[in-house]
Write an enzyme that holds these catalytic residues in place. Sequence first.
Site, PDB file in Angstrom:
ATOM      1  N   HIS A  67       2.602  -1.563  -1.083  1.00 42.62           N
ATOM      2  CA  HIS A  67       2.263  -2.740  -2.348  1.00 42.62           C
ATOM      3  C   HIS A  67       1.224  -3.541  -1.025  1.00 42.62           C
ATOM      4  CE1 HIS A  67       0.570  -6.435  -5.130  1.00 42.62           C
ATOM      5  NE2 HIS A  67       0.675  -4.422  -5.421  1.00 42.62           N
ATOM      6  N   GLU A  82       1.996   1.783 -10.568  1.00 39.16           N
ATOM      7  CA  GLU A  82       1.697   3.419 -10.519  1.00 39.16           C
ATOM      8  C   GLU A  82       2.303   4.544 -10.831  1.00 39.16           C
ATOM      9  OE1 GLU A  82      -0.771   2.099 -11.851  1.00 39.16           O
ATOM     10  OE2 GLU A  82      -2.645   2.226 -10.412  1.00 39.16           O
TER      11      GLU A  82
HETATM   12  N1  ACO Z   1       2.682   6.814   1.849  1.00 35.16           N
HETATM   13  C1  ACO Z   1       3.266   6.699   3.072  1.00 35.16           C
HETATM   14  N2  ACO Z   1       2.572   5.763   3.782  1.00 35.16           N
HETATM   15  C2  ACO Z   1       2.052   4.128   3.485  1.00 35.16           C
HETATM   16  C3  ACO Z   1       1.894   4.196   1.772  1.00 35.16           C
HETATM   17  C4  ACO Z   1       2.377   5.447   1.317  1.00 35.16           C
HETATM   18  N3  ACO Z   1       2.017   4.826  -0.283  1.00 35.16           N
HETATM   19  N4  ACO Z   1       1.883   3.017   2.057  1.00 35.16           N
HETATM   20  C5  ACO Z   1       2.019   2.590   3.065  1.00 35.16           C
HETATM   21  N5  ACO Z   1       1.860   3.098   4.036  1.00 35.16           N
HETATM   22  C6  ACO Z   1       2.119   3.253   5.319  1.00 35.16           C
HETATM   23  C7  ACO Z   1       0.151   3.106   5.348  1.00 35.16           C
HETATM   24  O1  ACO Z   1      -0.285   3.725   5.984  1.00 35.16           O
HETATM   25  C8  ACO Z   1       0.304   2.187   6.877  1.00 35.16           C
HETATM   26  O2  ACO Z   1       0.851   2.897   8.463  1.00 35.16           O
HETATM   27  P1  ACO Z   1       0.373   2.840   9.709  1.00 35.16           P
HETATM   28  O3  ACO Z   1       0.789   1.495   9.932  1.00 35.16           O
HETATM   29  O4  ACO Z   1       1.076   3.806  10.856  1.00 35.16           O
HETATM   30  O5  ACO Z   1      -1.450   2.595   9.823  1.00 35.16           O
HETATM   31  C9  ACO Z   1       1.807   1.251   7.124  1.00 35.16           C
HETATM   32  O6  ACO Z   1       2.421   2.003   5.600  1.00 35.16           O
HETATM   33  C10 ACO Z   1       1.989  -0.416   6.114  1.00 35.16           C
HETATM   34  O7  ACO Z   1       0.565   0.437   5.668  1.00 35.16           O
HETATM   35  P2  ACO Z   1       0.441  -1.205   4.775  1.00 35.16           P
HETATM   36  O8  ACO Z   1      -0.793  -2.548   5.555  1.00 35.16           O
HETATM   37  O9  ACO Z   1       1.565  -2.149   4.294  1.00 35.16           O
HETATM   38  O10 ACO Z   1      -0.321  -0.687   3.042  1.00 35.16           O
HETATM   39  P3  ACO Z   1      -1.621  -1.439   2.180  1.00 35.16           P
HETATM   40  O11 ACO Z   1      -1.536  -2.641   2.340  1.00 35.16           O
HETATM   41  O12 ACO Z   1      -2.464  -1.375   3.507  1.00 35.16           O
HETATM   42  O13 ACO Z   1      -1.775  -0.808   1.263  1.00 35.16           O
HETATM   43  C11 ACO Z   1      -1.527  -0.052  -0.206  1.00 35.16           C
HETATM   44  C12 ACO Z   1      -1.078  -0.741  -0.086  1.00 35.16           C
HETATM   45  C13 ACO Z   1      -3.199   0.647  -0.361  1.00 35.16           C
HETATM   46  C14 ACO Z   1      -0.922  -0.066  -2.028  1.00 35.16           C
HETATM   47  C15 ACO Z   1      -0.808   1.552   0.449  1.00 35.16           C
HETATM   48  O14 ACO Z   1       0.436   1.475  -0.227  1.00 35.16           O
HETATM   49  C16 ACO Z   1      -1.358   2.747  -0.418  1.00 35.16           C
HETATM   50  O15 ACO Z   1      -2.217   3.428  -0.023  1.00 35.16           O
HETATM   51  N6  ACO Z   1      -0.366   3.036  -1.427  1.00 35.16           N
HETATM   52  C17 ACO Z   1      -0.487   4.205  -2.254  1.00 35.16           C
HETATM   53  C18 ACO Z   1      -1.529   4.615  -3.719  1.00 35.16           C
HETATM   54  C19 ACO Z   1      -0.621   4.173  -4.509  1.00 35.16           C
HETATM   55  O16 ACO Z   1      -0.170   3.689  -4.790  1.00 35.16           O
HETATM   56  N7  ACO Z   1      -2.084   2.732  -4.711  1.00 35.16           N
HETATM   57  C20 ACO Z   1      -1.444   1.742  -6.194  1.00 35.16           C
HETATM   58  C21 ACO Z   1      -1.331   0.359  -5.571  1.00 35.16           C
HETATM   59  S1  ACO Z   1      -0.844  -0.378  -7.175  1.00 35.16           S
HETATM   60  C22 ACO Z   1      -2.002  -1.250  -7.777  1.00 35.16           C
HETATM   61  O17 ACO Z   1      -2.900  -1.161  -6.839  1.00 35.16           O
HETATM   62  C23 ACO Z   1      -2.159  -0.959  -9.536  1.00 35.16           C
END
Ligand code: ACO
Length: 364
Positions: free
Chosen positions: A253, A308
Amino acid sequence: MNIHLTKSQIGLDGVAAAETVLSHVDGERGELIIAGEHVGRLAGQSSFEGVTARLWNGASKTTLSEANVRGSLGAARERAFARLPDLLPATRGMGVIDGFRAAVAGLRAEHGLEHEATIVGAFPVIAGALVRRAKGLDPVAPDPNASHAADTLRMLRGAAPETREVAALDAYFVTVCDHGMNASTFATRVVASTQADLFAAVTAGYCALTGPLHGGAPEPVLEMLDAIGTRERIKPWVDAALARGERLMGFGHRVYRVRDPRADVLKAAIERLSADGADLPFAGEVEAYIRSALRKKNPERPLETNVEFFTAILLDALAIPRQAFTPIFAVARSAGWTAHAREQQRTGRLIRPSSSYVGAMPEG
Ligand code: ACO
């Protein structure tokens, strides 16, 4: 010139772009307050109509009661049903998610009536009609005296839901009705800031919701659980997906640094719904393994379960088809979007950020 922005700047991380009385997300403590109450308490105490009254009252300084909102949503569902022959042709040939977008874009003001109720009332009518059309069935007329959650299930299924099913969907609606400046709410507020009407604003909100990084995640969550299939496959499947650099849906998140508080509220709702807890043990094992794998992969950046993951399990347990998950999320979130749009319009301030130009400059 040519000043490159950081990843955080591009994502507007931590930037406050509005003052709001509607909801507050504390990402460090894992707390969500909606209209002055913790989400966990709200989901047990208030109906969707009750929390919608709180949101609309906060945004528009009105004094609507739960009963007022229940009445206006019931009437709005009936009006939306009468307008289906105008709304559905634009959705021809489309699935539920895209058809919902086209039909919502066709909503418009009804003279002298509350726009908020027109929108929130229409959403489950449209979702129900599209889900049933996909099965070759006719739409089911709303019951204006039923609760919004009960009528949503009835219009999807064509049969009266059980009390525990209505309670579960109502708890879901309350839990996800608003959530600070999430992407779809921001999109809604940007459009409302131009003084465009609420219909245009919520159409933008829905479009933003459909992406898998936001409200489009629950369907892929179920696909992931299906692909894993058995207990023995949890570890190899998850390890391989992470090794390929894939994002695991339902985890991570932008704001929460700890577990999303909505995950526990929904998990409790699923436990109450499924007497034998049928779906939970396997999903719980998958969740536990993914959490530990993500911690191991990146100890510096805690990635926890988000709303989710359990949304997918709850909506599936209610036999709501996967392609309707995002529209059903929108049914709940439309309460927040309409309130935010009003709150934004009242500021009279256009949202207009700037960008950092990194392109070519004219010669000479
Ligand atoms: N699985 C694996 N790796 C992940 C995930 C995940 N679910 N989420 C983040 N990461 C990784 C990113 O790729 C990133 O790696 P990097 O630094 O090597 O590029 C690192 O963790 C840090 O990511 P953040 O910057 O903290 O993530 P961001 O804030 O951009 O994204 C998000 C948040 C979009 C929700 C992301 O966690 C994601 O894509 N999750 C999966 C999709 C999901 O569950 N969406 C629903 C969200 S809740 C809602 O909107 C109602």
